[in-house]
Design an enzyme around this catalytic site. Structure first.
Site, short mmCIF file in Angstrom:
data_model
loop_
_atom_site.label_atom_id
_atom_site.label_comp_id
_atom_site.label_asym_id
_atom_site.label_seq_id
_atom_site.Cartn_x
_atom_site.Cartn_y
_atom_site.Cartn_z
N LEU A 8 -24.88 -36.88 37.08
CA LEU A 8 -24.81 -38.34 37.22
C LEU A 8 -25.37 -38.98 35.95
O LEU A 8 -26.57 -38.92 35.69
CB LEU A 8 -25.60 -38.79 38.45
N ALA A 10 -24.05 -42.29 34.70
CA ALA A 10 -23.39 -43.58 34.54
C ALA A 10 -24.35 -44.76 34.58
O ALA A 10 -23.93 -45.90 34.37
CB ALA A 10 -22.32 -43.75 35.63
N GLN A 72 -17.14 -44.12 36.29
CA GLN A 72 -17.59 -45.00 37.36
C GLN A 72 -17.70 -46.41 36.80
O GLN A 72 -18.64 -46.74 36.10
CB GLN A 72 -18.94 -44.54 37.93
N GLY A 139 -37.34 -41.32 46.92
CA GLY A 139 -36.99 -41.14 48.32
C GLY A 139 -37.93 -40.14 48.95
O GLY A 139 -38.30 -39.14 48.33
N LYS A 350 -32.09 -28.74 -4.46
CA LYS A 350 -30.93 -29.22 -3.71
C LYS A 350 -29.70 -28.40 -4.06
O LYS A 350 -29.33 -28.30 -5.23
CB LYS A 350 -30.70 -30.70 -4.01
N HIS A 362 -43.82 -26.13 -10.70
CA HIS A 362 -44.32 -27.50 -10.57
C HIS A 362 -43.39 -28.53 -11.17
O HIS A 362 -42.74 -28.29 -12.18
CB HIS A 362 -45.70 -27.72 -11.22
N ASN A 385 -27.48 -32.93 -13.43
CA ASN A 385 -26.27 -32.46 -12.76
C ASN A 385 -25.25 -33.55 -12.45
O ASN A 385 -24.16 -33.25 -11.98
CB ASN A 385 -26.64 -31.74 -11.46
N TYR A 386 -25.56 -34.82 -12.72
CA TYR A 386 -24.71 -35.91 -12.25
C TYR A 386 -24.39 -36.86 -13.40
O TYR A 386 -25.29 -37.34 -14.09
CB TYR A 386 -25.44 -36.65 -11.13
N ALA A 422 -39.92 -25.20 -25.02
CA ALA A 422 -40.41 -26.41 -24.35
C ALA A 422 -39.88 -27.66 -25.04
O ALA A 422 -39.74 -27.71 -26.26
CB ALA A 422 -41.93 -26.42 -24.34
#
Length: 450
Positions: A8, A10, A72, A139, A350, A362, A385-386, A422
Site C-alpha cells: 500500500l 498510495a 488508486q 488499531g 578523478k 600531497h 586535462n581540459y 620540478a
C-alpha cells in the site's frame, strides 16, 4: 503454494509536509517503499502489486519491473486500496500478504514467519500484532474470552476500554487470496472516518466461522509506520542501529555506533575498524583488516583488504589492497587505485588509474590519467586535462619521478624511468629513460636590492 503481496503506497503523506511522495522519503539512503519491496521479495513472494496514487510515476521509477502496479485515484481506505489489485490477483490461488509502504523496518524473516504461521494454521486471515506502551493511533487487537481475535478496532472508533488495550495491529496481514477478494466487496464504510477498513475483512471472516489468526512479533520497531519527519528520524536511527549491530556481530569494529552510518547494501569484511563519524553508502564493498578513519565518506566503492582511508571522500572508486588514502583526499568517480598506492593530503583523483605502488602524496590533481607502477608524483602536480570543450588523457609510465609543481598538459605521454624536473610544464611526449626540463632558466642579479 503460490504467494503474492500487495504494498500500500498510495497515501499522500500530508503530515510529512513535503513535495516528495511519502513512501519515497529515504531511510538509510533508500526510499521507504524500496526497503519494503526488498523484504517482501526476500520472503519468497512470487508476485508483488504496489498500489500507487499521486506521484505514481515516481514510485514506478524507483521500483521498476520488480512490481506490478494498480492506481488508486481516491484514497477511500485500506480495503479500497487493496481492492485496486483485483485485476492482477482476483483469480489467483494461494496466500496474499498486505504490507504498508511506509514500514521500512519490516524484515523478510518476520514476513516469512507470518506466512508460515498463517499457512500452518490453515487460516483465512492472519494479522501481525505487537504490544507497545503507547498504542495511540493504532488499531487495537480485541480478543474474546478464549483469547482469540474478536475484532480490530481503529483508534477513532474505539471506546475508552478498547483504547486502554496495548496490543495493536501492525497493518500487515496474510490472507487466503480467494477469501480476501470475496470479502472485500462486503466491507462497509460506516465508521468515524467514512472509510473502507481492511481489518473489517477479518470480522467478516469470523462472522462466517472462518479462522483468523494473530501472530505477535516481539520486535516493535519492525512495524513502525512513518507518518512525519520525527518518525522518519526514528526509523533512520533504528535502521542504523540494526545495521551496525549486524556488522559488529560479524567481526567489524565500530568504535562509536551512534555516530556511524552504514547503508543496508554495504558489505564489510572482518577485523575492519570503522572510526567515529563515518558514512558508508550505496553498494560499497569493504574487505578485511581495513581502517576507515573518522569523518570519512564512502559511496558505491570497493575498498580491498588492508587499505586505510583517513578523513577522505571516496565516490564510485576502487582502492586496492594495503593502499593509503588521506587525510583530506578526494577520490571522484572512476578513480582506480591499485595495491600499495599512496594518495596523500589534499589530493584529488578523478577518472584515473594509479597502478600498484604509485604515489601522489600531497596537493595534486590527477584527472583522466594513467600513472604507472611505482611512479612518484611530486607535490603540486597538475594534470591539465581540459581545454574548455574536451577532456584529454595523461599517461605516465612505470618507475618515473615527477618533481614538485609540474603541469602535465594533456594529451601527453611520459615514458618509463623518466625524471621530470620540478617546476616544469610538459607539453610534449617524453620517451623512456629521459630527463624532461621545461622551465625558464633562473637569472640572479647580485646587489639588485642595494
Amino acid at each position: 503454494m503460490r504467494r503474492h503481496a500487495i504494498i500500500l503506497a498510495a497515501g499522500k503523506g500530508t503530515r510529512m509536509k513535503s513535495k516528495k511522495y511519502k513512501v519515497l522519503h529515504e531511510v538509510a539512503g533508500k526510499p521507504m517503499v524500496e526497503h519494503v519491496l526488498e523484504s517482501v521479495k526476500g520472503s519468497g513472494v512470487d508476485q508483488v502489486v504496489t498500489i500507487v496514487g499521486h506521484g505514481a510515476e515516481s514510485v514506478k521509477g524507483h521500483l521498476g519491473e520488480r512490481s506490478l502496479y494498480s492506481f488508486q485515484e481516491e484514497q477511500l481506505g485500506t480495503a479500497h486500496a487493496v481492492q485496486m489489485a483485483k485485476s492482477h490477483l482476483e483469480d489467483k490461488k494461494g496466500t496474499t500478504i498486505v504490507v504498508c509502504g511506509d514500514t521500512p523496518l519490516i524484515t523478510k524473516e518476520t514476513l516469512e514467519t507470518l506466512i508460515a504461521h498463517h499457512e500452518d494454521a490453515n487460516a483465512q486471515a492472519t494479522v501481525l500484532s505487537a504490544s507497545i506502551q503507547q498504542p495511540y493511533g493504532y488499531g487495537r487487537i480485541v480478543r474474546n474470552a478464549s483469547g482469540r481475535l474478536d475484532r480490530i478496532v481503529e483508534e477513532k472508533d474505539a471506546t475508552q476500554a478498547e483504547k486502554d488495550i496495548n496490543e495493536i495491529s501492525s497493518g500487515i496481514f496474510a490472507f487466503n487470496n480467494k477469501t480476501l477478494f470475496e470479502k472485500l466487496t462486503q466491507v462497509k464504510n460506516d465508521n468515524a472516518q467514512g472509510e473502507y477498513y481492511l481489518p473489517d475483512v477479518l470480522s467478516l471472516i469470523l462472522n462466517d466461522g472462518g479462522i483468523v489468526e494473530v501472530y505477535r512479533t516481539n520486535d516493535v520497531e519492525e512495524i513502525m509506520g512513518v507518518n512525519d519527519r520525527v518518525m522518519l528520524s526514528q526509523a533512520e536511527k533504528a535502521m542504523q542501529r540494526r545495521t551496525n549491530h549486524y556488522h559488529m556481530l560479524n567481526g567489524v569494529t565500530i568504535i562509536d555506533p551512534d555516530s556511524t552510518f552504514i547503508g543496508p547494501d554495504v558489505i564489510i569484511g572482518s577485523d575492519t575498524v570503522i572510526e567515529p563519524g563515518v558514512r558508508i553508502n550505496g553498494r560499497t564493498e569493504i574487505g578485511e583488516d581495513v581502517v576507515i578513519g573518522q569523518y570519512s565518506e564512502i559511496n558505491n566503492s570497493t575498498i580491498e583488504n588492508g587499505a586505510c582511508i583517513q578523513q577522505s571522500v571516496v565516490n564510485d572508486a576502487s582502492v586496492g589492497a594495503n593502499t593509503k588514502v588521506g587525510p583530506f583526499a578526494q577520490l571522484r568517480p572512476g578513480a582506480q587505485l591499485g595495491a600499495d598506492v599512496k594518495v596523500g593530503n589534499f589530493v584529488e583523483i578523478k577518472k584515473a588509474d594509479l597502478k600498484d605502488g604509485a604515489k601522489v602524496s600531497h596537493l595534486s590533481y590527477i584527472g583522466d590519467a594513467v600513472i604507472g607502477e611505482r611512479t612518484n608524483i611530486g607535490c603540486g602536480t597538475i594534470t591539465v586535462n581540459y581545454d574548455g570543450e574536451n577532456k584529454f588523457i595523461t599517461i605516465v609510465g612505470k618507475d618515473s619521478f615527477v618533481g614538485c609543481n609540474v603541469n602535465l598538459v594533456a594529451p601527453v605521454t611520459i615514458g618509463d624511468d623518466v625524471l621530470v624536473a620540478a617546476g616544469s610544464t610538459i607539453t610534449d611526449d617524453v620517451p623512456n629513460d629521459s630527463l624532461a626540463v621545461a622551465r625558464a632558466r633562473q637569472t640572479t642579479k647580485e646587489g639588485y636590492r642595494k
